[in-house]
Design a protein around this motif. Structure first.
Motif, short mmCIF file in Angstrom:
data_model
loop_
_atom_site.label_atom_id
_atom_site.label_comp_id
_atom_site.label_asym_id
_atom_site.label_seq_id
_atom_site.Cartn_x
_atom_site.Cartn_y
_atom_site.Cartn_z
N ALA A 441 0.83 -1.20 0.00
CA ALA A 441 0.00 0.00 0.00
C ALA A 441 0.86 1.25 0.00
CB ALA A 441 -0.93 -0.01 1.20
N ASP A 442 1.94 1.23 0.76
CA ASP A 442 2.85 2.38 0.79
C ASP A 442 3.53 2.58 -0.56
OD1 ASP A 442 2.20 2.87 3.41
OD2 ASP A 442 4.00 1.90 4.25
N ARG A 443 3.87 1.47 -1.22
CA ARG A 443 4.50 1.58 -2.54
C ARG A 443 3.54 2.23 -3.54
NH1 ARG A 443 4.44 -0.58 -7.30
NH2 ARG A 443 2.78 -2.03 -6.71
N MET A 444 2.29 1.84 -3.51
CA MET A 444 1.31 2.43 -4.41
C MET A 444 1.05 3.89 -4.05
SD MET A 444 -1.33 -0.84 -4.65
CE MET A 444 -2.49 -0.07 -5.79
N ALA A 445 1.01 4.19 -2.77
CA ALA A 445 0.80 5.58 -2.34
C ALA A 445 1.94 6.47 -2.79
CB ALA A 445 0.63 5.64 -0.83
N ALA A 446 3.16 5.92 -2.79
CA ALA A 446 4.32 6.71 -3.23
C ALA A 446 4.23 7.06 -4.71
CB ALA A 446 5.61 5.94 -2.96
N ALA A 447 3.42 6.30 -5.45
CA ALA A 447 3.20 6.61 -6.87
C ALA A 447 2.05 7.59 -7.07
CB ALA A 447 2.93 5.32 -7.65
N GLY A 448 1.55 8.17 -5.98
CA GLY A 448 0.51 9.19 -6.07
C GLY A 448 -0.90 8.65 -6.02
N MET A 449 -1.08 7.41 -5.58
CA MET A 449 -2.42 6.82 -5.55
C MET A 449 -3.04 6.93 -4.17
SD MET A 449 -1.75 3.26 -7.59
CE MET A 449 -0.43 3.14 -8.80
N ARG A 450 -4.37 6.98 -4.15
CA ARG A 450 -5.14 6.76 -2.94
C ARG A 450 -5.40 5.26 -2.89
NH1 ARG A 450 -5.88 11.72 0.00
NH2 ARG A 450 -5.56 13.33 -1.56
N VAL A 451 -5.07 4.59 -1.78
CA VAL A 451 -5.08 3.14 -1.74
C VAL A 451 -6.18 2.64 -0.79
CG1 VAL A 451 -3.72 1.06 -1.34
CG2 VAL A 451 -2.61 3.13 -2.21
N LEU A 452 -7.00 1.74 -1.29
CA LEU A 452 -8.03 1.07 -0.49
C LEU A 452 -7.79 -0.43 -0.55
CD1 LEU A 452 -11.21 3.00 -1.73
CD2 LEU A 452 -9.93 3.40 0.38
N ALA A 453 -7.99 -1.09 0.58
CA ALA A 453 -7.95 -2.55 0.61
C ALA A 453 -9.38 -3.08 0.51
CB ALA A 453 -7.28 -3.05 1.88
N VAL A 454 -9.52 -4.27 -0.07
CA VAL A 454 -10.84 -4.85 -0.31
C VAL A 454 -10.85 -6.28 0.21
CG1 VAL A 454 -12.54 -5.47 -2.07
CG2 VAL A 454 -11.18 -3.40 -2.34
N ALA A 455 -11.97 -6.64 0.87
CA ALA A 455 -12.13 -8.01 1.40
C ALA A 455 -13.57 -8.45 1.18
CB ALA A 455 -11.77 -8.05 2.88
N GLU A 456 -13.79 -9.80 1.22
CA GLU A 456 -15.15 -10.33 1.05
C GLU A 456 -15.40 -11.43 2.08
OE1 GLU A 456 -15.79 -12.26 -2.66
OE2 GLU A 456 -14.21 -13.76 -2.36
N ALA A 457 -16.68 -11.69 2.28
CA ALA A 457 -17.09 -12.75 3.20
C ALA A 457 -18.47 -13.24 2.79
CB ALA A 457 -17.09 -12.25 4.64
N SER A 458 -18.88 -14.35 3.36
CA SER A 458 -20.24 -14.85 3.18
C SER A 458 -20.95 -14.79 4.53
CB SER A 458 -20.22 -16.30 2.67
OG SER A 458 -19.59 -16.35 1.41
N ALA A 459 -22.30 -14.70 4.48
CA ALA A 459 -23.04 -14.59 5.73
C ALA A 459 -24.45 -15.12 5.54
CB ALA A 459 -23.07 -13.15 6.20
N SER A 460 -25.10 -15.32 6.64
CA SER A 460 -26.51 -15.70 6.63
C SER A 460 -27.20 -14.99 7.78
CB SER A 460 -26.67 -17.23 6.77
OG SER A 460 -26.06 -17.68 7.97
N ALA A 461 -28.51 -14.88 7.70
CA ALA A 461 -29.27 -14.21 8.76
C ALA A 461 -29.24 -15.09 10.03
CB ALA A 461 -30.68 -13.96 8.28
N PRO A 462 -29.30 -14.45 11.19
CA PRO A 462 -29.32 -13.00 11.43
C PRO A 462 -27.92 -12.41 11.33
CG PRO A 462 -29.38 -14.16 13.52
CD PRO A 462 -29.41 -15.23 12.46
N LEU A 463 -27.84 -11.12 10.90
CA LEU A 463 -26.56 -10.45 10.73
C LEU A 463 -26.05 -9.91 12.05
CD1 LEU A 463 -27.32 -8.51 7.42
CD2 LEU A 463 -25.96 -10.60 7.71
N PRO A 464 -24.72 -9.91 12.24
CA PRO A 464 -24.16 -9.41 13.50
C PRO A 464 -24.26 -7.89 13.60
CG PRO A 464 -22.41 -9.95 11.96
CD PRO A 464 -23.70 -10.41 11.33
N GLU A 465 -24.00 -7.36 14.79
CA GLU A 465 -24.06 -5.92 15.02
C GLU A 465 -22.80 -5.20 14.55
OE1 GLU A 465 -26.62 -4.08 16.07
OE2 GLU A 465 -27.72 -5.97 15.84
#
Length: 839
Positions: A441-465
């Motif tokens: 992330a720091d390497r990409m930021a040094a190139a002038g980028m705004r950096v976001l990390a992305v993650a995924e998950a699966s879930a079922s009801a009921p959803l947590p707080e």
């Protein structure tokens, strides 16, 4: 919220509105149209144009008189428009600062006009609202504000509620501050704020006041031209009186003396100077408009060739003022993203998850960029329905959204994006993986980028707080940037080749500014930031600006200080920009250049020039055109001086030598008919010199009429006068009739006038090269002049009016020899004078 906060009462609000005034910029300093007209009509240049027109009217030359009076009227109109420009700037600011506002008064929410908001009001802010006044937040829920109007930066800033009375100074820019500012836009979340400044006391109001205080310098060429006209007119008047007295005393005919004096006065009256200056400025503005550049201040045209420093904003000027995804990092590899880049796993999975973690109807530019990437890649999220949103919190800087997919048997899909540290926490990464993620992330930021990390998950009801309860899997990083305009690197190289130093002034962070500067080809070695400048005195800043290539984290008042510091060191400053924050520095700069498409009304009104296509490359074309216009103006002025020498000399010579007069008023009128279109049309249409963008900027103190130019012009005039004087005197001595001698001399003079045009078309190239340069105006003027001259010589009525005798083939051969000899001599002399003329 209504139960907790009552706000002002209607009575208190009305009292404050009456005491402190409406929430708009004041109309102080308004000048009425009669007052503006009175000030303009008292200008010396207008008086000179009007005086010259009246003299010609008195002499009976109605056409010349009307022409001068038309140009006098045109100058009045232009001046009045320029004088009312500040009023339009303030009016644009007033319109900008009057949005509708939702306030709490008497414990109830009320929608009121923005101008009715008062200090102490409780204002309710929601996504999509325009902030009506400067205020301090007392509640904030996932609140992000687009402050590019004031800072020039396209990335929204995060806001939080005030925690106490020891907050930092209220100024736009920077995350996690509790202040919102009039005219800015809410792109995410909600908030409740107490107004602490309205109208002229607000941040945008102070910009308006600064604009009103900045004075612009009067056009330098107009001052120089007016001074030369006064000197030449004084000399001409003195010579006219002397001729009248000497002729009357020596020859005894006072009526003939009056005619001789009038003729000499007409030959020396330099009315072409202001006329040519006006025509060049008007035509220059037209030519710039053909290059998609609008001229708002004529003085900028003459100063384009003097610019030594170009101060450019980053966002919207060097860049496109829109966030886009430029890089994806997944499974250990990085993909550079363009509009044509195909997305395959694992990058397609990363792209769709980033889009699912973004608002569907997004105001946030980074959310819009992620959605746009998914659309370009053909990723379809139709049929997905949002089940729950977990927003940003100070404790967890990430957004999580839970979606139900179209398939009934699939689990709920969870998408999260945010700061790499926050996503690493959600994914429960160990220390080694967390360090690798942050390093990338720091390497990409040094190139002038705004950096976001992305993650995924699966879930079922009921959803947590809390989203911390999901079993997230890290997908990768998304790099976003405001892309550089494609034309910028080449434009900057051309500026640098022309001796113009390009400096970036931005409200963004130094690391982003340096990355963009490297891409653009700017000097990225030295950076000076806003907090450091705030501690500097004016003298310290003046010493520092000469060596700094990037100014970062700059607030509007500091932009103005930087421009003023550069000017104090002798630089001629051109400033580009597009936001309200740029307006004071645009007006203070010698040449303010606003971006017309994306720019605000305030920036456009404050600037000298407006780029209608928002193309940074147009700046180079503008500078090239400005240098061409100035070059051609000098050529026209050199021609005017040169051509008046033989005219005045041949009008005076017969008086001193006791010979018959060569000229009467009709001859001078004919010559003026040649001179006026030549100097105002032919030279204006002359193509640029080949080296026009290879020279350093001319010195700001360099006069239009340099000693070298004046001497060269007088030398040309003398080279024409001497053989013409000898021709006339020898023709009379050899017994040639007076009419024949006059016709021979006059035809030679007209052809030499046209020859002087060719000599002055270029200060650097030979006659052979000059003839290779196209100039249709020259051929038209030459053809019309020769046709009229032939008409006068061949038509008996014309010959009688001009008192000409017949010309024979041997006479015409002699004329040709004289003209070609003078041109050859001047071409030889120009080789010695060339370096001085272009210095």
């Amino acid at each position: 919220m209504q139960a907790m906060f009552q706000g002002l009462t209607s009575r208190e609000a009305a009292a404050r509105l009456a005491a402190e005034g409406p929430n708009e910029l004041p109309h102080a300093g308004h000048r009425s149209l009669p007052r503006i007209l009175r000030d303009v009509l008292s200008e010396p240049m207008f008086g000179l144009l009007l005086g010259a027109g009246l003299i010609y009217l008195f002499l009976g030359d109605t056409v010349e008189a009307l022409l001068l009076l038309v140009f006098a009227s045109l100058s009045v109109v232009i001046a009045v428009v320029q004088e009312t420009r500040s009023e339009r700037v303030l009016e644009a600011l007033r319109d900008l600062t009057s949005p509708r506002a939702l306030v709490i008064r008497d414990g109830e929410r009320k929608r009121i006009a923005g101008r009715e908001v008062v200090r102490g009001d409780l204002i309710v802010l929601s996504e999509g609202d325009r902030v009506p006044a400067d205020a301090t937040l007392i509640q904030a829920r996932e609140l992000e504000i687009d402050e590019s109007l004031l800072t020039g930066e396209s990335v929204p800033v995060r806001k939080r509620a005030a925690k106490g009375t020891t907050e930092a100074k209220a100024q736009p820019g920077g995350d996690d501050l509790p202040y919102v500012f009039s005219g800015t836009l809410v792109v995410r979340g909600q908030g409740l704020a107490i107004v602490h400044a309205t109208g002229a006391s607000s941040e945008i109001g102070r910009i308006g006041q600064t604009l009103g205080e900045i004075e612009t310098a009067p056009p330098r060429l107009s001052r120089q031209t007016a001074r030369l006209v006064r000197i030449a007119a004084g000399i001409g008047l003195l010579c006219c009186v002397l001729v009248f007295v000497l002729y009357g005393l020596l020859r005894g005919s006072w009526l003939a003396a009056l005619l001789a004096g009038i003729t000499l006065g007409m030959s020396m009256l330099p009315e072409e100077f202001p006329l040519v200056l006006t025509v060049f400025m008007v035509m220059g503005a037209w030519r710039l408009s053909q290059a998609r550049v609008l001229t708002r201040r004529a003085a900028a045209i003459e100063m384009l060739g003097e610019a030594t420093v170009l101060c450019t904003d980053k966002t919207g000027t060097l860049t496109e003022n829109r966030m886009s995804v430029v890089a994806l990092h997944a499974a250990g590899s990085t993909l550079a993203v363009t509009e044509q880049t195909p997305l395959a796993p694992p990058f397609s999975r990363l792209a769709i998850t980033a889009a699912l973690a973004s608002a569907s109807e997004a105001y946030d530019p980074m959310d819009r960029a992620c959605q746009e990437l998914a659309r370009r890649a053909g990723i379809d999220t139709a049929g997905f329905s949002l089940e729950r949103l977990y927003g940003l919190t100070p404790e967890l800087m990430a957004v999580t959204q839970v979606w139900r997919t179209p398939a009934e048997d699939e689990p709920l899909r969870v998408a999260a994006k945010g700061a790499p540290e926050a996503i690493a926490e959600l994914c429960r990464l160990d220390a080694e993986k967390r360090a690798a993620l942050v390093e990338e992330a720091d390497r990409m930021a040094a190139a002038g980028m705004r950096v976001l990390a992305v993650a995924e998950a699966s879930a079922s009801a009921p959803l947590p707080e809390t989203p911390r309860s999901f079993a997230f899997n890290l997908l990768g990083l998304v790099g976003l940037a405001d892309p550089l305009r494609p034309s910028v690197p080449a434009a900057i190289r051309e500026c640098q080749a022309a001796g113009i130093r390009v400096v970036m002034i931005t409200g963004d962070y130094p690391i982003t500014a340096k990355a963009i500067a490297r891409q653009a080809g700017l000097d990225a070695d030295t950076v000076l930031d806003g907090p450091t400048i705030a501690q500097m005195s004016d003298a310290e800043l003046e010493a520092a600006v000469r060596h700094v290539g990037i100014f970062a984290r700059i607030v509007p008042a500091q932009k103005l200080r930087i421009v003023q510091a550069l000017k104090a060191k002798g630089d001629v400053v051109a400033m580009t920009g597009d936001g309200v924050n740029d307006a004071p520095s645009l007006k203070a700069a010698d040449i303010g250049i606003a971006m017309g498409g994306r720019g605000t009304d305030v920036a456009r009104e404050a600037a000298s020039l407006v780029l209608l296509d928002d193309d940074f490359g147009s700046i180079v074309r503008t500078i090239r055109l400005g240098r061409r216009i100035y070059d051609n103006l000098r050529k026209a002025m050199a021609y005017i001086i040169a051509v008046h020498v033989p005219i005045a000399g041949l009008a005076l010579l017969p008086l001193l030598a006791g010979m018959p007069l060569i000229f009467g008023p009709v001859h001078i009128a004919f010559l003026e008919m040649v001179i006026d279109p030549v100097c105002s049309m032919v030279f204006e249409a002359e193509p640029a010199e080949a080296d026009v963008m290879a020279r350093p900027p001319r010195a700001a103190t360099s006069p239009l009429f340099s000693p070298a130019l004046v001497v060269w012009s007088l030398l040309q005039g003398a080279a024409a006068l001497i053989p013409l004087g000898l021709l006339y005197s020898l023709a009379l001595r050899r017994g040639l009739p007076e009419g024949d001698a006059r016709a021979l001399t006059f035809v030679s003079l007209v052809l030499l006038d046209l020859g002087l045009v060719v000599v002055n078309r270029s200060f650097t190239t030979s006659l052979a090269d000059v003839f290779g340069k196209g100039n249709r105006a020259l051929w038209w003027v030459s053809a019309v002049t020769l046709a009229l001259l032939a008409l006068v010589l061949l038509w008996p009525v014309g010959r009688e009016l001009f008192r000409f005798g017949p010309l024979h083939s041997d006479d015409l051969a002699l004329v040709a020899i004289i003209v070609l000899s003078v041109l050859a001599a001047l071409e030889w002399l120009k080789g010695f004078w060339r370096a001085k003329l272009i210095a």
